[in-house]
Design an enzyme around this catalytic site. Structure first.
Site, PDB file in Angstrom:
ATOM      1  CG  ASN A 174      34.190  50.888  48.449  1.00  0.00           C
ATOM      2  OD1 ASN A 174      33.098  51.001  47.683  1.00  0.00           O
ATOM      3  ND2 ASN A 174      34.395  50.169  49.397  1.00  0.00           N
ATOM      4  CB  THR A 229      36.524  46.102  43.884  1.00  0.00           C
ATOM      5  OG1 THR A 229      37.040  45.540  44.721  1.00  0.00           O
ATOM      6  CG2 THR A 229      34.952  45.608  43.832  1.00  0.00           C
ATOM      7  CG  MET A 281      51.586  35.981  38.266  1.00  0.00           C
ATOM      8  SD  MET A 281      52.354  34.360  38.868  1.00  0.00           S
ATOM      9  CE  MET A 281      51.790  33.315  37.395  1.00  0.00           C
ATOM     10  CB  THR A 314      37.545  54.715  41.806  1.00  0.00           C
ATOM     11  OG1 THR A 314      38.922  54.392  41.886  1.00  0.00           O
ATOM     12  CG2 THR A 314      37.346  55.539  40.121  1.00  0.00           C
ATOM     13  CG  ASP A 369      39.844  42.871  47.190  1.00  0.00           C
ATOM     14  OD1 ASP A 369      40.429  41.963  46.467  1.00  0.00           O
ATOM     15  OD2 ASP A 369      40.307  43.843  47.982  1.00  0.00           O
ATOM     16  CG  MET A 395      44.949  40.379  45.411  1.00  0.00           C
ATOM     17  SD  MET A 395      44.384  40.360  43.384  1.00  0.00           S
ATOM     18  CE  MET A 395      43.987  38.750  43.257  1.00  0.00           C
ATOM     19  N   GLY A 448      45.518  58.000  43.157  1.00  0.00           N
ATOM     20  CA  GLY A 448      45.722  59.355  43.379  1.00  0.00           C
ATOM     21  C   GLY A 448      45.424  60.165  42.212  1.00  0.00           C
TER      22      GLY A 448
END
Length: 531
Positions: free
Chosen positions: A273, A301, A455, A275, A303, A346, A248
């Protein structure tokens, strides 16, 4: 992301186009490659061919000049923004970055900017990196990324990253800011450290960190953090972010107002993405106001879902740390009577972590990713295969990406502060369905579920990611001093490149189910199709 995520970011992320169609840059002086001619046969395949982004329609492949038009359009889109686009009168100065210097740059630069004409460590502005290196002779080849039905070879070039001999900012006039947004990721502190160190080598004295993401631009209670080599010297030895993170933030206009008030003329944005969409919006607003500000992104990222790049920092560490969870699940399952271990990793839109972790561990029987649909029940369902594994092996281990199988869960309208849909827990769903299925079948089963998400996010970067972070941080500073803005830095075919932000944020990078890497994963797990 409050006003920013919906008013500025959403429209950019909504401009989706197929990731195979929009990769390339034509460079007039680039060497031509001699490759076999196409066989001229347009075969049926799963490949989705290119669309011209400039005209928003399919390319007319019957046009004999389509290749040149495609390349020209590509060159236009991959031309990275420069300060001279808005300030054509801007005069470059000799670079203050030279690794042959043995004394620090003096504070008042009374003797002029130090340079060494004999040092050949600079990158020429015309240097390019080839984006795609495989010539696919047929669209039916595994992982084929074709532009036209004949898989015609089209050279696609992007800008090489690194220090330039001429720079467009005087170091003593620079106030640089660093901001980290979104969730945690291994390597954030490594990138922050290298940005600060490289800025100081250029001679920058005013370096600050914006606390807690974009929120730090508007929250009056959050003071900017002065940064120096002394402050960041050992920060890479721990995980998390020295500056803090948050989702946000304020509107684009408010953030650019804050940049003006603070006198910031270099902004380094670390994020994914969403950001990067915010960084691109800031860049465009600065241009609109004719502000001489360089905005440079560093893709963060875990991911690994940023387009066009080999990988993003934190990914290697995530795969390595996931091995502990997978090993624990395997031991639990293997030690129990009819044991089933389930590990959720993730991966909201893409399953790179789950795929690579499964392949590297060699202990996974079923790998589930968002890109490949599956069903739980029926003769081709996961539960039926689990029963087969229990009967033949006595145990089984499942690795599932968090975004997989969301069609099997009850939809929610909830979103987080960045505007991302809040997913249901697919790991818990598989755990519950497995227990229910075997209970109804009268077969005893011991199910263990492990979710190591936080973690993994919070640990420090491993050696591989540490190197990647160091080079990304250095090249971000080089790009800013070279006068580029609205760009991000990444790796392409092992080389470091600059890319225009809009080209890497149109949609998440996904695993191609027909790619060789996914086939390797399936070979390792031995799993069937679950459809």
């Amino acid at each position: 992301m409050g006003t920013l995520s919906h008013a500025a970011i959403a429209p950019r992320l909504a401009a989706l186009h197929h990731h195979r169609a929009s990769h390339g840059l034509y460079h007039q002086s680039s060497p031509s490659l001699r490759l076999p001619a196409s066989n001229g046969v347009a075969k049926k395949s799963r490949v989705v061919f290119a669309k011209s982004k400039s005209h928003n329609q399919d390319i007319d492949f019957s046009d004999p000049d389509w290749k040149s038009k495609f390349q020209r359009d590509f060159e236009r889109r991959f031309n990275i923004p420069h300060i001279t686009d808005v300030f054509p009168e801007a005069v470059p100065i000799p670079s203050t970055f030279c690794l042959r210097m043995r004394t620090p740059v003096i504070e008042d630069f009374a003797g002029g900017y130090p340079s060494d004409e004999e040092w050949h460590g600079y990158i020429n502005n015309n240097d390019r990196v080839l984006l795609k290196t495989i010539y696919y002779s047929s669209p039916t080849s595994a992982g084929a990324e074709c532009i036209d039905p004949n898989c015609t070879w089209v050279e696609q070039w992007v800008h090489r990253a690194g220090p330039r001999e001429k720079i467009y900012f005087k170091p003593e006039e620079v106030k640089a800011a660093i901001v980290t947004c979104g969730g945690l990721c291994p390597g954030l502190n490594d990138v922050i450290r290298q940005i600060v160190i490289t800025l100081e080598i250029y001679g920058v004295k005013k370096i600050v960190g914006i606390p807690y993401g974009y929120r730090g631009f508007s929250d009056k209670e959050l003071a900017e953090m002065p940064l120096s080599r002394k402050v960041v010297q050992n920060v890479h030895l721990s995980g998390g972010s020295l500056l803090g993170v948050s989702r946000g933030g304020p509107s684009v206009s408010e953030m650019v107002d804050s940049l003006e008030e603070r006198g910031i003329n270099m902004l380094f944005v670390l994020g994914g993405n969403g950001t990067h969409a915010g960084a691109d919006a800031i860049h465009n607003e600065c241009r609109k106001r004719r502000l001489r500000v360089a905005v440079v992104g560093v893709p963060k990222t875990i991911d690994n879902d940023i387009l066009l790049m080999d990988k993003t920092f934190g990914f290697d560490t995530a795969v390595e740390e996931a091995q502990r969870a997978i090993s624990s699940a395997y031991i639990e399952a293997h030690s129990a009577y009819h044991g089933v271990g389930i590990v959720k990793l993730m991966g909201r839109s893409s399953g790179f972590i789950a795929m690579h972790a499964s392949l590297s561990s060699g202990q996974i029987d079923i790998c589930l990713i968002p890109e490949v649909p599956f069903q739980m029940h029926g003769p081709h369902g996961i539960l039926h295969h689990l029963k087969y594994l229990i009967q033949t092996k006595g145990s089984a281990v499942v690795c599932v990406a968090e975004g997989a199988g969301q069609n099997l869960l009850q939809k929610t309208n909830a979103t987080d502060a960045s505007g991302n849909v809040v997913f249901g827990d697919i790991g818990v769903h598989i755990q519950q369905e497995t227990k229910k299925y075997f209970k109804e079948a009268g077969v005893p089963v011991d199910v263990k579920y492990i979710d190591p998400t936080y973690m993994i996010r919070a640990c420090r970067a491993n050696a591989s990611d540490g190197i990647l972070c160091a080079v990304l941080g250095q090249n971000a500073v080089h790009g800013a001093f070279a006068g580029y803005s609205g760009i991000t830095v990444g790796t392409c075919n092992t080389h470091y490149v600059y890319l225009p932000i809009p080209e890497v944020i149109s949609h998440p990078r996904l695993i191609d189910p027909n790619s060789r890497m996914w086939h390797r994963c399936l070979t390792s797990t031995g799993q069937p199709d679950f459809v």
